[in-house]
Scaffold this motif. Structure first.
Motif, short mmCIF file in Angstrom:
data_model
loop_
_atom_site.label_atom_id
_atom_site.label_comp_id
_atom_site.label_asym_id
_atom_site.label_seq_id
_atom_site.Cartn_x
_atom_site.Cartn_y
_atom_site.Cartn_z
N ASP A 555 46.07 56.84 41.83
CA ASP A 555 44.82 56.13 41.55
C ASP A 555 45.08 54.73 41.01
OD1 ASP A 555 45.86 57.65 39.31
OD2 ASP A 555 44.09 57.03 38.18
N LEU A 556 46.15 54.55 40.24
CA LEU A 556 46.47 53.22 39.72
C LEU A 556 47.02 52.32 40.82
CD1 LEU A 556 48.08 54.17 36.27
CD2 LEU A 556 45.72 53.48 36.77
N ALA A 557 47.74 52.91 41.78
CA ALA A 557 48.19 52.14 42.94
C ALA A 557 46.99 51.67 43.77
CB ALA A 557 49.13 52.97 43.79
N LEU A 558 45.97 52.50 43.84
CA LEU A 558 44.74 52.09 44.54
C LEU A 558 44.08 50.92 43.82
CD1 LEU A 558 43.09 55.49 45.55
CD2 LEU A 558 44.69 54.08 46.83
N ASP A 559 44.14 50.91 42.49
CA ASP A 559 43.60 49.76 41.74
C ASP A 559 44.29 48.48 42.17
OD1 ASP A 559 42.02 51.52 40.33
OD2 ASP A 559 43.27 51.51 38.52
N LEU A 564 44.00 43.39 45.32
CA LEU A 564 44.64 42.45 46.24
C LEU A 564 43.80 42.21 47.50
CD1 LEU A 564 48.39 43.58 46.02
CD2 LEU A 564 47.50 41.31 45.47
N ARG A 565 43.19 43.27 48.01
CA ARG A 565 42.41 43.11 49.25
C ARG A 565 41.12 42.33 49.02
NH1 ARG A 565 43.54 45.64 53.84
NH2 ARG A 565 41.35 46.02 54.38
N ALA A 680 48.85 43.11 40.58
CA ALA A 680 48.21 42.39 41.68
C ALA A 680 48.43 40.89 41.55
CB ALA A 680 46.72 42.73 41.72
N ASP A 681 48.33 40.37 40.33
CA ASP A 681 48.56 38.94 40.11
C ASP A 681 49.97 38.54 40.52
OD1 ASP A 681 45.99 38.70 39.11
OD2 ASP A 681 46.62 38.82 37.00
N ALA A 682 50.94 39.37 40.14
CA ALA A 682 52.35 39.06 40.45
C ALA A 682 52.58 39.05 41.96
CB ALA A 682 53.27 40.08 39.78
#
Length: 722
Positions: A555-559, A564-565, A680-682
């Motif tokens: 679920d955190l990977a989905l975040d 990003l998308r 995501a920022d990185a």
């Protein structure tokens, strides 16, 4: 007497060395590369020699023996050997003086040898005749390939594409596939030639077999087509093997007439390889243009590389393999006959286009020299046959005991390969189930015992060890809460090995064991298998390996990917996993089911996620799968080591880690982020600023220095040898 470090190689290809084509040249090149790698090589010929064009150069080499079964009376008649005959002859020659490795080309013969226990584990199988489309991989073919893979010590693959194809189709091939690309060997007098731009007639050249799908008949029309465009051209054809085409019965006659009387065509006939190269070297452009159905081929034409090494640009089809080899902007890609005429007319008049194409081909060919092939084989031989340190006459006796050795497989292979170490596995049927009589016999025999998992196996061996024996126990994550470590008599154990400093610290704290008894040897990563070229757009692809149980926190990977998308729809998350319902022990728990029901409902409801998450099946083909992945996530609540980001780093992907307990003792702080938004920022900034290539090289270098298989295997070797 042969020096112990000189390995004996037996080589057989299901090829006729009277005919000059890629498969025959393979046999010659393989012999030379093995010799350069330090082996004594015996080449067994399939057919009686009618011309020495390919064999004679080998006869002049030391440490090379050419066996002629027909001339030696091992086979009757004049026809090339059948599979059954070749199997019988190889077995007889090997029985005279056994070889360390048996290199064989041809699926049918490899399958035959795979059923012969005498060749088990010594086969280095070179497979090219593998169905290259999935509909050709029926159960019979897959079963045959699986038997070959299990019997082989090494599977030699000509291209990365073939290696990935085999691994995805044949699980037993994973971890055994090694690249052995075509080898280009030029005669000394032809080395270092520079491309010569056309000045006068444009001289085209083709060498090899004449066949329908190779467009060789269409090539004979090129001088006339070019003349109509105002380009004076001539076509030089070298070879004498004209195929009879079942789908086109008149092809052979038509091809021969075109060779003999085609306008602007000069047919040189068959020649020794060196002479064929000399003829090609006098041309301006090489031809390797084939029918579109050949674009899916997983093989790379040796002729393309030979032409490049001679300084010739080559006309060839555009496909992903050729774009990787020469660049997407290579100027001599062609699909149709009109395309071929267009690109040839262009380079006949445009010196800069000609120079660019020639340089690209030369640069590509430079990666396929005999020296590089010998280096690849030398490296593989060193891994398969490590040098002894102790006395092989009295090897150290090692027992490896455990119910599940999946995390120890490659270390076990390494220990088994050591000439001064003898290994026997005590495979327990379950955590506490074993053949006690066998275990007692092994305990009496061993100098060293390694218990994989700190479970009942470790308790039993601690109770039954001799005072002069060394006992090592490898402790994983789950045993800490099982109660077994507290029952272990630590005074009987030489070392407890943990995979990370964090878990070593937890183990000491939980058990009260002396600090010097608990050490760290990390998990291993097979860098050689994982380090492969990335596919296009990998920088936009995130990877997640193993999404169950819920503490893996998909679920955190989905975040991360959802965020990003929103910024760039090219970002995609690839998840390689078994589904949670495939694990009965997970799916029976109500809280686990609730977690995944919520997760999949979210996937269905979110636009960015619905089109941005791909689930791939669980399998051993991780190395192939990682080629498309530029980032690997680790968002777990806790891990003992977490191999997935390490495997990603070895593949040239950048790790993205959340701060689970102990992560900083395993991975560099630069890869650890406080939350999914920071991840995501990185990712966004690294891609946007063009630093993805630089960062991934840093990650790969860090991995090689710390967790590479050879580094970890050396640590275990030192432990075993005391």
């Amino acid at each position: 007497m042969t020096h112990p470090t000189v390995r004996r190689a037996l080589v057989y290809g299901d090829v006729d060395l009277n005919l000059i084509d890629g498969s025959a040249i393979w046999a010659q090149s393989m012999v030379r590369a093995l010799r350069e790698a330090g082996c004594e090589v015996t080449l067994v010929l399939k057919a009686p020699i009618r011309t020495g064009r390919l064999v004679d150069p080998l006869l002049a080499l030391d440490r090379v023996t050419v066996r002629r079964p027909h001339a030696e009376g091992l086979v009757e008649g004049e026809a090339g050997m059948t599979v059954a005959q070749a199997h019988r002859v190889l077995a007889a020659i090997d029985a005279e003086r056994p070889h360390d490795l048996v290199v064989v080309r041809g699926r049918a013969l490899a399958a035959s040898l795979a059923g012969d226990g005498a060749f088990q584990g010594r086969m280095w199988s070179y497979l090219t005749d593998v169905p290259q489309l999935l509909d050709g991989l029926d159960n019979a073919v897959l079963g045959e390939l699986g038997r070959i893979a299990r019997a082989s010590r090494v599977l030699l693959c000509q291209t990365e594409e073939l290696r990935c194809h085999l691994e995805q189709a044949v699980p037993a091939a994973c971890g055994k596939c090694v690249l052995f690309p075509p080898v280009v060997v030029l005669p000394p007098e032809l080395e270092g030639r520079a491309a010569t731009a056309p000045n006068g007639p444009l001289r085209l050249v083709y060498t090899g077999k004449f066949a329908l799908r190779w467009n060789t008949y269409e090539m004979t029309g090129l001088p006339g087509r070019l003349a109509s465009r105002g380009v004076d051209a001539e076509l030089h054809m070298v070879g004498d093997k004209i195929h009879d085409e079942r789908s086109d019965p008149g092809y052979a006659d038509r091809m021969r007439r075109a060779l003999e009387a085609g306008p602007g065509v000069v047919w040189h006939g068959g020649h020794p390889r060196e002479k064929a190269m000399a003829i090609a070297a006098d041309a301006h452009v090489g031809l390797s243009w084939r029918r579109p159905e050949m674009d899916a081929s997983l093989e790379l034409s040796t002729k393309v590389l030979e032409f490049g090494a001679l300084g010739l640009p080559v006309v060839l089809n555009r496909n992903p393999m050729h774009e990787t080899l020469l660049g997407a902007d290579y100027p001599l890609f062609a699909r149709t006959e009109n395309d071929v005429v267009d690109v040839l007319a262009r380079v006949a008049r445009d010196a800069s286009a000609y120079a660019l194409a020639a340089e690209r081909c030369r640069e590509a060919a430079a990666r396929f020299t005999l020296a590089r092939a010998a280096d690849r084989l030398r490296d593989r031989l060193a891994k398969v046959f490590p040098a002894p340190v102790g006395d092989p006459a009295r090897p150290t006796r090692v027992v490896v005991a455990g119910h599940d050795l999946k995390f120890f497989t490659r270390l076990l292979e390494h220990l088994e390969a050591l000439p001064d170490v003898e290994v026997i596995v005590d495979k327990w049927r379950g955590l506490a189930e074993h053949d006690e009589v066998r275990s007692r016999n092994l305990a009496a025999w061993a100098d060293v015992v390694i218990c994989e998992w700190c479970g009942p196996n470790a308790l039993w061996y601690a109770e039954n060890k001799r005072p002069d024996q060394r006992l090592y126990v490898r402790l994983h994550r789950f045993e800490l809460t099982s109660g077994w470590p507290r029952k272990l008599d630590i005074d009987k154990v030489d070392q407890v090995i943990c995979v990370s400093p964090h878990y070593a610290s937890l183990t000491r704290a939980d058990t009260g064991w002396p600090a010097e008894k608990v050490t760290v040897i990390p998990n291993w990563v097979d860098v050689d298998q994982l380090d492969r070229p990335k596919l296009p757009d990998a920088r936009f692809h995130l990877g997640f390996i193993g999404a169950a149980p819920s503490r893996k926190r998909l679920d955190l990977a989905l975040d991360v990917v959802e965020e990003l998308r929103r910024r760039d729809p090219r970002f995609t998350l690839f998840v390689k996993t078994k589904m949670p319902w495939e694990y009965w022990w997970i799916w029976k728990r109500a809280e686990e089911r609730a977690h995944y029901e919520k997760l999949f409902a979210r996937l269905a409801a979110s636009g960015p996620l619905r089109d941005g998450v791909v689930f791939d099946p669980y399998g051993r083909d991780v190395a192939s799968w990682l080629r498309r992945v530029g980032w690997v996530l680790s968002t777990s609540d806790d891990e003992s080591f977490h191999l997935a980001p390490a495997e990603g780093m070895a593949s040239g992907a950048i790790p993205l880690l959340l701060p689970w307990p102990g992560v900083g003792t395993i991975y560099d702080a630069r890869w650890i982020h406080p939350d999914p938004t920071a991840m995501a920022d990185a990712v966004e900034m690294t891609v946007k600023t063009g630093r993805w290539g630089e960062e991934r090289e840093l990650a790969r270098r860090q991995l090689r220095e710390t967790y590479a298989l050879d580094v970890v295997a050396d640590a275990w070797t030192r432990l075993v040898r005391g």
